[in-house]
Structures are given as structure tokens and as C-alpha cells.
Design an enzyme around this catalytic site. Structure first.
Site, mmCIF file in Angstrom:
data_model
loop_
_atom_site.group_PDB
_atom_site.id
_atom_site.type_symbol
_atom_site.label_atom_id
_atom_site.label_comp_id
_atom_site.label_asym_id
_atom_site.label_seq_id
_atom_site.Cartn_x
_atom_site.Cartn_y
_atom_site.Cartn_z
ATOM 1 N N GLU A 139 80.896 -49.717 122.311
ATOM 2 C CA GLU A 139 82.234 -49.785 121.723
ATOM 3 C C GLU A 139 82.213 -49.592 120.210
ATOM 4 O OE1 GLU A 139 82.212 -51.797 125.636
ATOM 5 O OE2 GLU A 139 80.945 -51.991 123.836
ATOM 6 N N LYS A 169 72.438 -47.336 143.996
ATOM 7 C CA LYS A 169 73.633 -48.172 143.901
ATOM 8 C C LYS A 169 74.418 -48.070 145.206
ATOM 9 C CE LYS A 169 77.147 -49.369 140.467
ATOM 10 N NZ LYS A 169 77.785 -48.992 139.196
ATOM 11 N N ARG A 179 83.765 -56.344 120.368
ATOM 12 C CA ARG A 179 82.436 -55.969 119.897
ATOM 13 C C ARG A 179 82.502 -54.989 118.724
ATOM 14 N NH1 ARG A 179 79.058 -54.476 125.204
ATOM 15 N NH2 ARG A 179 77.385 -55.462 124.068
#
Length: 619
Positions: A365, A281, A393
Site C-alpha cells: 500500500e 491453493k 499502512r
């Protein structure tokens, strides 16, 4: 005319470039990416890590027909640059410009919108099944990062996709979240050997020859089982093969030549394939490699140093984090939960001060809400800090796990209202409606830092049952007083019209009241501190005096506070001229919040115009 390093609407033209040209293209794209994002802001580190992978995909597949489904879509910038939008990159995430996420209405190459995590495999599986049902011919790919594999939906998709028996390529972009166990030298050596072109060609030919006659198919079945057993003992990611995938990798995600060869081989397999790609990354930009989390989402910065052009200053998230640390020092029951948003929700100080009371569940979540319910049932006071758009969600868990038992779970709903450049998938404009449907729920709406501090303390230390405190992204406005603990208050008295709202919209209501005063109109400004349950007693009394009501709020029109206020007036039998100013029935695009509020009529000037219309006055 389409350039050699891009993809036309009719198909890929990277297919004909050499490995050397592909490597040079990657270097050029990486340089342009840093330059462009340094001006617009956006998701940088994830895109830097996916440069070679994106170029390799476009060398093999035709994304105008083949379906490339991104997970989250943070890493789609290179894809956009290679599909006719390279010249538009300076408009990335800007009002009227190209979006920071895949958008099918922006390009035929964008297969599916992607702003929330862990759904790519399930979406890709649906596309593969549709392809079969409609007897069409194209490839389907899902590009999923290791972070998204912390969400349960990813495994539901993988479990079903592995058994589908159809062509489906799942690319696992592993940039450090350890989606596999560490492997030793033997495993690495075998992995490299298995990906060599000669071996891949031999494997294809062997399979074709052995399947040509009955005895060959039986021999192939036996040798395949033996090979599978050896791989499970020596190679990583047997989990994917257990699910039914053919596993390839791990592959160096920054070797564009090897990636291209492997993708070409994978494209020939008419079965579910999991390709494991290891990337770094922030690759190629030293500040992002050194601190990838800080460069995940960035504001404009100096491309030479990586330093932000200006400091962000104090914001609601930081105030929340600081207040929660203060409350936790005096009550050991207070715990903090996040769903892979430690920094974004301001919980870094809490995680360091109380590591045993801090929990990051990853991009899950629903798990966070159910876990919070279990903690509350056993006497803890869990505070779940979550963006409004991601709390969506967890609706079933809110109803089933928290509310039925009236458990004391506190929801710190960050990024409530318009968030700006991330657009439709991230605006927090639906929580006002869906939280109001939760039995027993109480929702606070602070308008500034001091109110957030006080309301959070009230929610954590004195309230019971499910409680939410919703607050916006960024800093506070001009209104910085604490309006007190009443559910609703009058901030300014008037006799001609009632302007009502909550949260940061109060600043625009006060601005509109000032503009109305210049026209000789006295506006009464009402502020709700609690929007669920909504106490309309003060609003009804105010409208009885003024005869007109305008409610302004950064939320969807359906289920808005304004609709509830109008219902209260109707029930009380109070006639009035009314107007509701909100985000309406559709989705709000990306762009600076100030520009979006202008278009929606939610800024001070817009509220003033609407109020003049309600009163039937010429402007």
C-alpha cells in the site's frame, strides 16, 4: 482428554503418528474444513492448500512453546483445528465464536495476531532476538505466502533475519505467485537429492566432524563456498542464500511425509533457514482448485457444488468500479490502482476495459500511494481503491508524498466502518481520524449508491488536491435519496434534539427519529456529506434550536466527527446536552455487523435509548 489428532496445551502429540496416519488425518481435516467453512464462510482456498504443511509443522514443533508466526493468518484454520479448537469450528468468525485469524488471547498456541501481510519475518526475528536476550530455549517459525512477498516489509525482515545468525525458520508457502524463477530438470533432480534423509544425515555428520578441529573447519569453509557457487548456478532462490539463509527446497507441499522429514532436519539447524514449499491453493476441493481467487474468501456455500447459498446483490464496491469505468471513458488521465485487491475493490471491469491504465502493486500500500503521487505530479488522475484498514499502512506516504505538494490523488476507501466477521484487524474505524490529520484532504461520506456515484465523479473530475471517498462493505440501506452537493443537510426537521451522522449510519438515525416520534419527541436529523474539512455551521444552528446533540458514527472515539462537532459548539458558545455514540477507545471484535452495532448502541434502538438519556426521559 486430548484426541490423538490434536495438540494439547502441554505440547504436540502428532509427533508419534505414522506417515500413513498423517496422510489419513490430512484427508479427514480437508473434508471437515470444507464442511465447516461452507456453513460459516471464511478463507477456504488458502487453508485447503496448507493442510499437509500444517500437519507436518505440528508433527515436529510444539506450538505451545515454539513460536509459529503466520503472515496474514488466512491459513490458520487447520492450526486451530489441531490445537484444541476443532469442535469450535462451527463458530468460526461468528459472534462470540473463534476468530478467523490467530489470536493470542484465544490460545497459547497462537503466537501473534495476524491480519495484515508481510510482517511475519520481522515479528519472528523479534521473537528470536528476545529468546537470545532472555536466554530461553524454543524454536521460532514464520509462515509466509508468496503473495506477502509482494510487500516491502517482507524483504526488510528477510534482510535482517538472514544476518541474525540464530535459529529462525522461514517457511515460504509458494502457491503460484512465482517467488522463484522456473527451474529445469537438473535443478529439480538436485533439489530432490538434497532433501533425501540420507543426504541430510550425511550433511549433519559431516559438519559436526569437520568443525571438531582447525583443519577440518578450513576444509569445510572451502567446500561450502564451492557448493554455494554450484547451487547459485543450478538451483532456485539463491536470493535467500545471498541474504544469509540456508535454503531448502522446493518441497512438495502436499507430501506430508517429505515435509515432516524436511522440517525435522530444519529444526536441527541453529541458523536462519528458508524452506521453500510448493502448494496448490484450494487443494482437494475441485471448485476451489479451479477458481482459487473466488474461494479465497467465501460466504456460506453448498459443499457439494461450491455454489453460494445466496447471491450477494449489488454492493458499494461494484458501484464504485462501474462509476470509475464511466469516468475513465471520458478522461484518459483517469487511472486505477489496487494493492492485490482487484476483485474485492470492484476493479475487475476497469482492469479489462483499460488494462494500460490499471496497476496492481501487490500487497504494498505504501508503494501504491507513492506511485499515485508520482502519477499525479505528471498529470494523471490516479484513483487508489483500498480497504480502510490497509490504507493505514500508508500514513507517511499520505503526508509526505501526496499532501505536501497538494497532489490530486483520489482514495476510494472501501470497507469503511464495521466489516463484520474478520474482526479487529479489518474494521475500518480509524480512517475518519487519520485522514482528518492530512493537510488539504477532503473526505466524502456517501450514504447510498447514487451518492457514491456523484461524489466519486466530483472527487475525480472537479476537485483538486488529495480527496477520499469512504464507503462501507455490502449494500445500501433504506435511505436511497441523493442529499445534494452541500457539505451538510437537514434530512428531517425537529425541535427537541439533533441527531447527526454520515454514511450508512443515517439509516439508524432516521430509525431512531421514528422511534422518538412515537414518544412525542421531534428529532432533527442532520447528515454530513463531507466529514473533512468538517463544516459545523448547520449543526451549530440546529443545536441552538434543539439544545441537544447526539452524533452517531462507525468509527473510533478518538478523532471522531462527534468530537469535532462538540469542539465547534464550545467555540460558538452554544450550551447543549450531548452524547457521542461510536466504537469507543478499544477494538471491536468479530461478528455480524448488526450484532456489533447492537452492542455498541449504533443501531436504531441504541441511538433511540441514548437520545432518551440525553433528554432525561424515561423509556
Amino acid at each position: 482428554m486430548t484426541r490423538k489428532d490434536e495438540t494439547s496445551e502441554n505440547g504436540p502429540i502428532l509427533r508419534d503418528i505414522s506417515d500413513q496416519e498423517a496422510a489419513a488425518l490430512c484427508a479427514q481435516l480437508r473434508e471437515e474444513l470444507v464442511r465447516d467453512v461452507s456453513q460459516t464462510g471464511g478463507h477456504l482456498a488458502s487453508n485447503l492448500g496448507a493442510v499437509e504443511l500444517t500437519v507436518a509443522i505440528h508433527r515436529v514443533f510444539d506450538t505451545s512453546r515454539d513460536r509459529l508466526v503466520f503472515d496474514v493468518g488466512h491459513q490458520c484454520y487447520l492450526h486451530k483445528m489441531l490445537t484444541g479448537r476443532r469442535e469450535q469450528m462451527p463458530t468460526l468468525r461468528q459472534y462470540g465464536g473463534i476468530a478467523g485469524f490467530p489470536k493470542p488471547n484465544e490460545s497459547v498456541h497462537d503466537a501473534f495476531i495476524a491480519g495484515h501481510a508481510s510482517n511475519s519475518v520481522a515479528v519472528a526475528l523479534g521473537m528470536a532476538r528476545a529468546r537470545t536476550a532472555l536466554e530461553e530455549d524454543y524454536k521460532v517459525l514464520a509462515l509466509i505466502g508468496d503473495g506477502a512477498l509482494t510487500g516491502g516489509l517482507a524483504y526488510e525482515g528477510l534482510s535482517n533475519a538472514g544476518q541474525c545468525g540464530q535459529q529462525l525458520l522461514v517457511i515460504l508457502n509458494d502457491n503460484g505467485m512465482s517467488i522463484t524463477r522456473n527451474v529445469g530438470g537438473v535443478a529439480q533432480l538436485l533439489a530432490r537429492q538434497r532433501l533425501k534423509p540420507k543426504y541430510l544425515r550425511f550433511k549433519q555428520n559431516y559438519r559436526r566432524v569437520m568443525h571438531a578441529f582447525w583443519l577440518g573447519r578450513q576444509i569445510y569453509k572451502v567446500t561450502h563456498e564451492i557448493k554455494k557457487a554450484l547451487k547459485q548456478s543450478l538451483l532456485p532462490c539463491s536470493m535467500f542464500e545471498d541474504m544469509g539463509f540456508t535454503y531448502l527446497g522446493p518441497v512438495d507441499g502436499h507430501d506430508v511425509a517429505q515435509l515432516t522429514k524436511t522440517l525435522r532436519y530444519a529444526s536441527t539447524l541453529n541458523e536462519p533457514v528458508a524452506l521453500h514449499v510448493r502448494t496448490v491453493k484450494g487443494k482437494g476441493f475441485a471448485p476451489a482448485e479451479a477458481n482459487p481467487d473466488a474461494f479465497h474468501g467465501v460466504s456460506p456455500f453448498d459443499p457439494a457444488t461450491g455454489k453460494a447459498n445466496k447471491s450477494g446483490g449489488e454492493n458499494f464496491s461494484a458501484v464504485f468500479g462501474r462509476t470509475l469505468v464511466r469516468l475513465a471513458r471520458t478522461d484518459r488521465r483517469v487511472c486505477a490502482i489496487t494493492a492485490a485487491m482487484v476483485s474485492g475493490t470492484g476493479l475487475v471491469p476497469f482492469s479489462k476495459a483499460f488494462p494500460k491504465r490499471f496497476f496492481d502493486v501487490g500487497i504494498a500500500e505504501g508503494c501504491a500511494v507513492s506511485m499515485a503521487a508520482g502519477m499525479a505530479k505528471q498529470g494523471a488522475v490516479p484513483v487508489f481503491a483500498v480497504y480502510s484498514t490497509f490504507l493505514q499502512r500508508s500514513y507517511d506516504m499520505l503526508l509526505h508524498d501526496v499532501a505536501i505538494d497538494d497532489l490530486h490523488v483520489v482514495f476510494a476507501v472501501d470497507r469503511a466502518g464495521l466489516v463484520g466477521d474478520d474482526g479487529e484487524t479489518h474494521h475500518g474505524v480509524f480512517d475518519v481520524a487519520y485522514l482528518d490529520t492530512i493537510p488539504g484532504m477532503k473526505v466524502y461520506a456517501p450514504a447510498n449508491f447514487s451518492e457514491l456515484d456523484r461524489m466519486l465523479e466530483q472527487a475525480v473530475c472537479r476537485d483538486s488536491g488529495p480527496v477520499a471517498v469512504r464507503y462501507p462493505r455490502g449494500g445500501q440501506g433504506g435511505y436511497q435519496e441523493d442529499s445534494g452537493e452541500e457539505n451538510a443537510v437537514i434530512l428531517r426537521t425537529g425541535k427537541d434534539i439533533t441527531l447527526a451522522g454520515y454514511g450508512m449510519e443515517i439509516n439508524d438515525l432516521l430509525s431512531a427519529a421514528d422511534q422518538l416520534a412515537q414518544q412525542g419527541i421531534q428529532a432533527e436529523v442532520l447528515k454530513w456529506n463531507v466529514i473533512t474539512p468538517l463544516d459545523c455551521t448547520l449543526a451549530v444552528e440546529s443545536v441552538k434550536k434543539t439544545g441537544a446533540l447526539l452524533v452517531a458514527e462507525e468509527c473510533a472515539g478518538q478523532g471522531s466527527v462527534g468530537q469535532r462537532a462538540l469542539a465547534a459548539l464550545e467555540e460558538a458558545g452554544v450550551p447543549a446536552r450531548t452524547a457521542l455514540v461510536n466504537c469507543g477507545a478499544g477494538y471491536v471484535p468479530h461478528g455480524a455487523v448488526s450484532l456489533l452495532k447492537r452492542d455498541l448502541g449504533l443501531d436504531g434502538a441504541g441511538v433511540f435509548r441514548q437520545a432518551m438519556e440525553v433528554l432525561g426521559r424515561d423509556q
